[in-house]
Enzyme design. Structure first.
Site, short mmCIF file in Angstrom:
data_model
loop_
_atom_site.label_atom_id
_atom_site.label_comp_id
_atom_site.label_asym_id
_atom_site.label_seq_id
_atom_site.Cartn_x
_atom_site.Cartn_y
_atom_site.Cartn_z
N ASP A 34 0.86 -1.19 0.00
CA ASP A 34 0.00 0.00 0.00
C ASP A 34 0.90 1.24 0.00
OD1 ASP A 34 -3.24 0.38 1.05
OD2 ASP A 34 -1.95 2.15 1.02
N TYR A 146 -13.16 5.88 -14.29
CA TYR A 146 -13.25 4.73 -13.38
C TYR A 146 -13.92 3.53 -14.07
CZ TYR A 146 -14.47 1.98 -9.22
OH TYR A 146 -14.59 0.98 -8.29
N PRO A 176 -18.03 -5.50 -6.74
CA PRO A 176 -18.92 -5.13 -5.66
C PRO A 176 -19.86 -3.98 -6.06
CG PRO A 176 -16.58 -4.89 -5.05
CD PRO A 176 -16.66 -5.02 -6.52
N THR A 183 -13.14 5.49 2.73
CA THR A 183 -12.98 6.32 1.51
C THR A 183 -14.32 6.54 0.82
OG1 THR A 183 -10.74 5.48 1.21
CG2 THR A 183 -11.77 6.51 -0.70
N1 LIG Z 1 -15.75 1.03 -1.67
C1 LIG Z 1 -16.54 0.87 -2.70
O1 LIG Z 1 -17.68 1.34 -2.73
C2 LIG Z 1 -16.09 0.05 -3.88
C3 LIG Z 1 -17.07 -0.43 -4.78
C4 LIG Z 1 -16.66 -1.19 -5.88
C5 LIG Z 1 -15.32 -1.44 -6.07
N2 LIG Z 1 -14.40 -0.96 -5.18
C6 LIG Z 1 -13.00 -1.22 -5.44
O2 LIG Z 1 -12.46 -1.88 -4.32
C7 LIG Z 1 -11.09 -1.51 -4.15
C8 LIG Z 1 -10.87 -1.02 -2.73
O3 LIG Z 1 -11.78 0.04 -2.46
P1 LIG Z 1 -11.85 0.67 -0.98
O4 LIG Z 1 -13.12 1.41 -0.87
O5 LIG Z 1 -11.51 -0.38 0.00
O6 LIG Z 1 -10.66 1.72 -1.09
P2 LIG Z 1 -9.79 2.40 0.09
O7 LIG Z 1 -9.53 3.78 -0.34
O8 LIG Z 1 -10.42 2.14 1.41
O9 LIG Z 1 -8.46 1.54 0.05
C9 LIG Z 1 -7.64 1.56 -1.08
C10 LIG Z 1 -6.21 1.45 -0.64
O10 LIG Z 1 -5.40 1.44 -1.82
C11 LIG Z 1 -4.25 2.21 -1.56
N3 LIG Z 1 -3.68 2.67 -2.82
C12 LIG Z 1 -4.17 3.61 -3.66
N4 LIG Z 1 -3.33 3.78 -4.70
C13 LIG Z 1 -2.30 2.92 -4.51
C14 LIG Z 1 -1.13 2.64 -5.22
N5 LIG Z 1 -0.83 3.29 -6.36
N6 LIG Z 1 -0.27 1.70 -4.74
C15 LIG Z 1 -0.55 1.05 -3.58
N7 LIG Z 1 -1.66 1.28 -2.86
C16 LIG Z 1 -2.52 2.22 -3.31
C17 LIG Z 1 -4.72 3.35 -0.67
O11 LIG Z 1 -3.65 3.92 0.06
C18 LIG Z 1 -5.74 2.65 0.21
O12 LIG Z 1 -5.18 2.19 1.42
C19 LIG Z 1 -10.80 -0.47 -5.24
O13 LIG Z 1 -10.21 -1.09 -6.35
C20 LIG Z 1 -12.18 0.04 -5.60
O14 LIG Z 1 -12.24 0.56 -6.91
C21 LIG Z 1 -14.76 -0.23 -4.10
#
Ligand SMILES: NC(=O)c1ccc[n+]([C@@H]2O[C@H](COP(=O)([O-])OP(=O)(O)OC[C@H]3O[C@@H](n4cnc5c(N)ncnc54)[C@H](O)[C@@H]3O)[C@@H](O)[C@H]2O)c1
Length: 241
Positions: A34, A146, A176, A183
């Site tokens: 991360d 996105y 999902p 976030t």
């Molecule tokens: N939360 C949602 O509603 C949702 C819905 C559908 C899909 N997703 C996908 O699920 C995944 C996680 O989402 P989340 O809500 O847990 O996000 P989050 O922001 O809680 O966590 C993402 C993590 O990725 C890290 N990160 C970002 N860029 C990075 C990089 N270049 N290298 C290493 N680490 C990096 C961030 O520091 C963070 O800790 C993402 O791919 C997101 O697109 C999320």
């Protein structure tokens, strides 16, 4: 099961942290990569290998993979979870905005997977799991980069599955709905975002990170050899593939 090793990108918080904890619970030795330090994940995962750096940087990824091999001896599972999901009107979207989303959501999975592949091949068994989004189906107008990046990730999943099947490696994606992470609460879920998504779901509650765990464990399961190239839509009946 002999101890296997899993790498989860974006493991500091949110879904990545949940996945790291779930894999550890299944007996995996877990490493997380991360941008941020991951004290909360380390506190929940025994013998956690914490890698701090950018999953979109080839040198960082190579070094991280080497450390996993040095400390754990092998690698079997990769969860490409790190991602960003900024919302902005399309007409205000800059080239820099576009490239940032593509770099994290699509280029990083390519780099991490390519660097991991020799180790998965050496292990003779592997699981690559890409975290996509049901937004590819609902297609919100303020998330054009996105949606494009996650559609790209689904294409990556399908084609890569064919490329690596002969090594005993499967590649799948999980899509999902909107999930309650810090976030999402701060960004897309604020100002009624969660309520809006929930009203379009058959399941009448907000999705929690824990709701994705059983699908992840199913995909990585020993018995899931015949599941590959698929996108599992875990969105509470809000969108249909
Ligand atoms: N939360 C949602 O509603 C949702 C819905 C559908 C899909 N997703 C996908 O699920 C995944 C996680 O989402 P989340 O809500 O847990 O996000 P989050 O922001 O809680 O966590 C993402 C993590 O990725 C890290 N990160 C970002 N860029 C990075 C990089 N270049 N290298 C290493 N680490 C990096 C961030 O520091 C963070 O800790 C993402 O791919 C997101 O697109 C999320």
């Amino acid at each position: 099961m002999k101890t296997r090793t899993a790498l989860v990108t974006g493991a500091a918080q949110g879904l990545g942290q949940e996945f790291a904890v779930a894999l550890a619970g299944r007996g995996y030795r877990v490493a997380g990569l991360d941008l941020e330090p991951q004290p909360q994940t380390a506190a929940r995962v025994r013998d956690y290998v914490e890698l701090v750096g950018d999953a979109g940087d080839p040198g960082t990824v190579e070094k991280g993979l080497q450390r996993i091999i040095d400390e754990c001896g092998a690698l079997h599972v990769v969860v490409n979870n790190a991602g960003v999901y900024p919302a902005k009107p399309f007409e205000e979207t800059t080239l820099e905005d576009w490239r940032r989303v593509m770099r994290v959501n699509l280029e990083a999975p390519f780099l991490v997977t390519r660097a991991a592949l020799p180790y998965l091949r050496a292990a003779g068994w592997g699981r690559i799991v890409n975290i996509a989004s049901a937004a590819v189906l609902t297609a919100p107008p303020t998330m054009v980069p996105y949606v494009a990046s996650k559609m790209g990730l689904i294409g990556f999943t399908r084609s890569l599955a064919a490329a690596v099947a002969s090594y005993g490696i499967t590649v799948n994606a999980i899509a999902p709905s909107m999930v309650r992470t810090a976030t999402a609460e701060r960004t897309v879920g604020a100002d009624g975002g969660f309520e809006q998504v929930r009203s379009g779901q058959a399941v009448e509650r907000t999705q929690e990170p824990a709701d994705l765990v059983s699908t992840l464990l199913y995909v990585v399961d020993e018995g899931s050899d015949f599941l590959t190239g698929q996108t599992l839509n875990v969105s509470g009946g809000s969108a249909y593939l």
